[in-house]
Design an enzyme around this catalytic site. Structure first.
Site: not given
Ligand code: BES
Ligand code: ZN
Ligand code: MN
Length: 510
Positions: A272, A277, A284, A295, A354, A356, A358
């Protein structure tokens, strides 16, 4: 990059700036670990007592600096805590040595040369001390000390230790020499990955990351192919394009291929690579976006693993796929409610922009599957849920094959990376049912890390063994440095991927 030399002995006679010795936690106070006999002798055999007087206990991460007595060439002795001494007849653990060497190297920032007189018995110990020292001797200083008005030297940041000698290492022993060469290649690529992770997102874009990969590929005999936004559009990569369309920095899919003429297995690694992000339209909140330059840690790990495999000339083919995009909100960004047609042909309703990672990974996993590799491993800072589940130092392993998941867990333990197996419960799939598309990019909140894993699984080619490493916790370290782990990008996953490639080359994996 820090230089590495092996020397059988010479702690007292070596011309160096500092000698590192190990202190273990004993029942009756600190004890001097094997390897430091010559140094102890220069202290009239009283080094343990001197350390106790200074308050040292031998605890992990403890550093005590002492002026060297007459009889030592080096002016400084640095005693580093090893933690508990091993049971009688046992040896110090690899991770214990790696961390102690890392702590010592960090404490010697600003020093040019050091000799490590730690308990080294085997080639494995040489590897551990070398890795720890080279990974501890890391500093991200690219953006510091360049002020035009700064007056001469001394205003810049302290530079990492430049020269490491591992005592107890035999330069003419085949296994020791190989261990040292491997440590140098591995640490160089981990430190390069850390640089990429730490690089601010205004400088590291999908395009500039792809250019860095191209240059490194050329240097190391790795073939690099880049799909730019035009090629992605032509190919129908709806996931990468959908995530990247809100940014002025368009997405890229990079393919790195290391091949060995006698290889009979091919590993595909997918990373990834979200260079920033923001969350996109599902923005966010403050407090959650300051570190999101990290990210792309999965892509950095894949990049490092492929180049390391090439540097080591492993008898295995390793293909790396970097799914690079910047996730930004704008008038052209994907909206919650949009439906993307993925590279596989599947449609995805984007409920949360968010989620993204996947989306870009799905396209890359489909593309990687077309080449029918023996296994696919994706690496991603994918979910906050995985951080809630496993904390900041442990990554989660999911897979469509129990034996493969177990093998990766074993490999991680072997190289000193904290990891834990996680399930892919089938009942969580229905939460991603969409009234409009084939699947939604979000499901139940509970078990969010596993939901993300289930989403990715849908894009793995029929019959291909696949594993997913969610490194969201350990990829970026926000606390105080410890052992060989600095603040910022850590290079999480790389040691596991490289060992996995080595095991595959050796025929030890299915
Ligand atoms: N990049 C984030 C996940 C992340 C969180 C990485 C903290 C490092 C530290 C990912 O893209 C994300 O935002 N995931 C969301 C998914 C949700 C919207 C289903 C999450 O984990 O909140
Ligand atoms: Zn992310
Ligand atoms: Mn994200």
């Amino acid at each position: 990059m820090t230089a590495l030399t092996l020397k059988p002995d010479g702690a007292a006679t070596l011309r160096t700036d500092a000698v590192v010795v190990g202190v273990a936690k004993g029942a009756k106070g600190p004890t001097v670990a094997p390897g430091a006999e010559a140094v102890d002798k220069a202290f009239d055999g009283k080094l343990a007592a001197v350390l106790q007087t200074l308050g040292a206990s031998g605890a992990e991460d403890e550093v005590t600096k002492l002026p060297a007595p007459a009889g030592l060439k080096a002016p400084l002795v640095l005693a580093v805590g090893l933690g508990a001494a091993p049971e009688k007849g046992e040896s110090y653990g690899s991770e214990q040595l790696r961390r102690a060497a890392g702590t010592a190297a960090r404490a010697l920032k600003g020093t040019a040369k050091a000799a490590f007189a730690l308990p080294v018995e085997s080639a494995g110990d040489v590897a551990a001390v070398a890795e720890g020292a080279l990974l501890g001797a890391y500093a991200f200083t690219t953006y510091q000390g360049g002020e035009k008005t700064a007056k001469g030297a001394g205003n810049g940041p302290k530079q990492p230790l430049a020269d490491v000698t591992v005592l107890g290492g035999k330069p003419r022993d085949k296994a020791h020499k190989a261990a040292a060469e491997r440590a140098v290649a591995l640490a160089a690529e981990i430190n390069r990955a850390r640089d990429l992770i730490n690089m601010p997102p205004n400088d590291l874009t999908p395009e500039s990351f792809a250019a860095i990969a191209t240059a490194a590929g050329k240097e190391n005999g790795v073939k690099v192919e880049i799909l730019d936004e035009k090629a992605l559009t032509k190919g129908g990569y709806g996931g990468l394009l959908g995530v990247g369309q809100g940014s002025v920095n368009p997405p890229r899919l990079v393919r790195l291929a290391y091949t060995h003429s006698k290889a009979d297995k091919t590993l595909a690694l997918v990373g990834k690579g979200i260079t920033y992000d923001s969350g996109g339209i599902s923005l966010k909140p403050p407090g959650h976006n300051e570190t999101m330059k990290c990210d792309m840690s999965g892509a950095a790990a894949v990049f490092a693993a492929v180049i390391t495999a090439a540097r080591l000339g492993l008898r295995v083919n390793v293909t790396g796929w970097l799914a690079l995009a910047e996730n930004m909100p704008s008038g052209s960004a994907t909206r919650p409610g949009d439906v993307l047609r993925m590279y596989s042909g599947k449609t995805v309703e984007v409920l949360n922009t968010d989620a993204e990672g996947r989306l870009v990974l799905a396209d890359a996993i489909t593309r990687a599957s077309e080449e029918n590799p023996d296994a696919i491993i994706d690496v991603a800072t994918l979910t906050g849920a995985m951080v809630l589940a496993l904390g900041n130092r442990t990554f989660g392993i999911m897979a469509n094959d129990d034996a493969f998941r177990t093998a990766i867990h074993d490999v991680a333990g072997d190289v000193g990376e904290a990891a834990w197996p996680m399930p892919l419960p089938a009942d969580l799939r229905k939460g991603m049912d969409s009234p409009t598309a084939d699947i939604a990019n979000m499901g139940e909140r509970m078990g969010g890390g596993l939901v993300a894993g289930l989403f990715l699984q849908e894009f793995v080619g029929e019959g291909i063994t696949w594993a997913h490493l969610d490194i969201a916790g350990p990829a970026f370290h926000e606390g105080a440095p410890y052992g060989y782990t600095p603040k910022g990008g850590t290079g999480s996953g790389i040691r596991t991927l490289v060992r996995l490639a080595e095991r595959t080359a050796d025929g030890d994996l299915g």
